[in-house]
Design a protein around this motif. Structure first.
Motif, PDB file in Angstrom:
ATOM      1  N   TRP A 178      64.386  54.486  42.388  1.00 30.67           N
ATOM      2  CA  TRP A 178      65.233  53.321  42.683  1.00 30.67           C
ATOM      3  C   TRP A 178      65.806  52.749  41.388  1.00 30.67           C
ATOM      4  CZ3 TRP A 178      63.038  48.807  46.179  1.00 30.67           C
ATOM      5  CH2 TRP A 178      64.063  47.901  46.458  1.00 30.67           C
ATOM      6  N   ARG A 208      68.493  55.070  39.948  1.00 32.28           N
ATOM      7  CA  ARG A 208      69.717  55.036  40.750  1.00 32.28           C
ATOM      8  C   ARG A 208      70.552  53.798  40.434  1.00 32.28           C
ATOM      9  NH1 ARG A 208      69.183  53.257  46.789  1.00 32.28           N
ATOM     10  NH2 ARG A 208      69.015  51.317  45.591  1.00 32.28           N
ATOM     11  N   ASP A 209      69.906  52.633  40.421  1.00 30.13           N
ATOM     12  CA  ASP A 209      70.646  51.400  40.149  1.00 30.13           C
ATOM     13  C   ASP A 209      71.172  51.368  38.722  1.00 30.13           C
ATOM     14  OD1 ASP A 209      70.124  50.660  42.703  1.00 30.13           O
ATOM     15  OD2 ASP A 209      68.879  48.929  42.221  1.00 30.13           O
ATOM     16  N   LYS A 230      74.250  53.507  38.538  1.00 33.37           N
ATOM     17  CA  LYS A 230      75.398  52.888  39.202  1.00 33.37           C
ATOM     18  C   LYS A 230      76.003  51.781  38.345  1.00 33.37           C
ATOM     19  CE  LYS A 230      74.241  53.800  44.052  1.00 33.37           C
ATOM     20  NZ  LYS A 230      73.892  53.188  45.361  1.00 33.37           N
ATOM     21  N   ILE A 231      75.148  50.975  37.735  1.00 36.63           N
ATOM     22  CA  ILE A 231      75.654  49.895  36.882  1.00 36.63           C
ATOM     23  C   ILE A 231      76.384  50.476  35.675  1.00 36.63           C
ATOM     24  CG2 ILE A 231      74.992  47.953  35.424  1.00 36.63           C
ATOM     25  CD1 ILE A 231      72.620  47.499  37.305  1.00 36.63           C
ATOM     26  N   ARG A 268      77.885  43.505  44.717  1.00 39.41           N
ATOM     27  CA  ARG A 268      77.363  44.855  44.878  1.00 39.41           C
ATOM     28  C   ARG A 268      75.847  44.811  45.040  1.00 39.41           C
ATOM     29  NH1 ARG A 268      80.927  48.881  42.906  1.00 39.41           N
ATOM     30  NH2 ARG A 268      83.016  48.204  43.486  1.00 39.41           N
ATOM     31  N   ARG A 269      75.326  45.619  45.939  1.00 40.36           N
ATOM     32  CA  ARG A 269      73.898  45.564  46.259  1.00 40.36           C
ATOM     33  C   ARG A 269      73.019  45.902  45.060  1.00 40.36           C
ATOM     34  NH1 ARG A 269      72.270  48.812  51.447  1.00 40.36           N
ATOM     35  NH2 ARG A 269      70.275  47.949  50.765  1.00 40.36           N
ATOM     36  N   TYR A 270      73.477  46.826  44.206  1.00 45.03           N
ATOM     37  CA  TYR A 270      72.626  47.233  43.100  1.00 45.03           C
ATOM     38  C   TYR A 270      72.513  46.158  42.020  1.00 45.03           C
ATOM     39  CZ  TYR A 270      77.189  48.536  41.150  1.00 45.03           C
ATOM     40  OH  TYR A 270      78.486  48.535  40.731  1.00 45.03           O
ATOM     41  N   SER A 314      68.632  41.957  42.677  1.00 48.14           N
ATOM     42  CA  SER A 314      67.351  42.499  42.226  1.00 48.14           C
ATOM     43  C   SER A 314      66.151  42.015  43.021  1.00 48.14           C
ATOM     44  CB  SER A 314      67.144  42.134  40.751  1.00 48.14           C
ATOM     45  OG  SER A 314      67.183  40.725  40.584  1.00 48.14           O
ATOM     46  N   PHE A 324      63.984  44.833  44.766  1.00 48.61           N
ATOM     47  CA  PHE A 324      63.310  45.683  43.782  1.00 48.61           C
ATOM     48  C   PHE A 324      62.188  44.919  43.083  1.00 48.61           C
ATOM     49  CE2 PHE A 324      62.732  47.288  39.484  1.00 48.61           C
ATOM     50  CZ  PHE A 324      62.562  48.648  39.703  1.00 48.61           C
ATOM     51  N   ARG A 337      70.843  43.503  34.845  1.00 51.14           N
ATOM     52  CA  ARG A 337      71.489  42.942  36.032  1.00 51.14           C
ATOM     53  C   ARG A 337      71.948  41.505  35.785  1.00 51.14           C
ATOM     54  NH1 ARG A 337      67.140  45.602  40.062  1.00 51.14           N
ATOM     55  NH2 ARG A 337      68.477  47.094  41.140  1.00 51.14           N
TER      56      ARG A 337
END
Length: 216
Positions: free
Chosen positions: A36, A39-40, A43-44, A105-107, A110, A113, A194
């Motif tokens: 996880w 992945r985030d 993406k960021i 954006r979902r990612y 936080s 997570f 984030r």
């Protein structure tokens, strides 16, 4: 043997196995958190790479650069554009791409997570306690056998279950604490990334006049 003694004996005998299975599940959960996290982070970094592509003074990285370092460098590039009063061309480019950095954006959220990681980290403390509980159950089963001679013999016979339960609890706790120490800094760095990205998005939208400032 009365039912209570039998129940306590069965629980103490199973305690080592239960602790081992729980530890294995815990390790799998840490692995899922790592996936996880990666992945985030990717993406960021990819979004910021797209957002800053084409800027005059843009940070360049090779394939070995850490994604967190790339994110911080891309954000520094955006800050530099926002602080440069003569960078009209770069500002127009950022205006055209501002939707890439959408704080919704979902990612960038936080909570899920961080909650999952907090549960995973906190439950490490339960393993030594579970080991002690297994030991207490073994001793309790022995004490329920009745009679001084029988009690001593039962305690000796269940000593193996008690020791292995404690050993399993302590070993699982040590293993998971080590695993957590390896991952904790990385997960905290993701939370910082984030937060920094969200702050930069708000600032960019405000200074690029896409979001009007609220009246004081």
């Amino acid at each position: 043997m009365n039912p209570l003694t039998a129940a306590l004996g069965n629980l103490s005998a199973l305690s080592t196995f239960v602790i081992a299975v729980a530890c294995a599940v815990h390790v799998v959960f840490f692995i899922l958190l790592w996936i996880w996290f990666r992945r985030d982070l990717k993406k960021i970094a990819a979004s910021l790479d797209e957002f800053t592509r084409g800027l005059k003074h843009r940070s360049l990285f090779d394939g070995t650069s850490h994604l967190s370092d790339q994110i911080e460098a891309f954000l520094a590039d955006v800050d530099e554009v926002l602080q440069d009063p003569n960078g009209d061309a770069d500002r127009r480019m950022l205006i055209a791409r501002i939707n890439v950095l959408d704080e919704r954006r979902r990612y960038l959220h936080s909570m899920a997570f961080e909650t999952s990681y907090n549960i995973c980290r906190t439950m490490i403390e339960a393993y030594p306690l579970a080991g002690v509980l297994g030991t207490i159950l073994a001793i309790g089963a022995a004490l329920q056998s009745g009679g001084d001679a029988n009690t001593v013999g039962a305690i000796v016979s269940r000593f193996g279950d008690a020791i292995w339960s404690t050993f399993a609890g302590l070993s699982a706790g040590i293993l998971l604490m080590f695993l957590n120490s390896v991952l904790e800094t990385r997960f905290e760095r993701l939370a910082e990334n984030r937060e920094h990205v969200r702050d930069t998005i708000v600032r960019a939208k405000r200074e690029l006049s896409l979001v009007p400032e609220e009246p004081a």
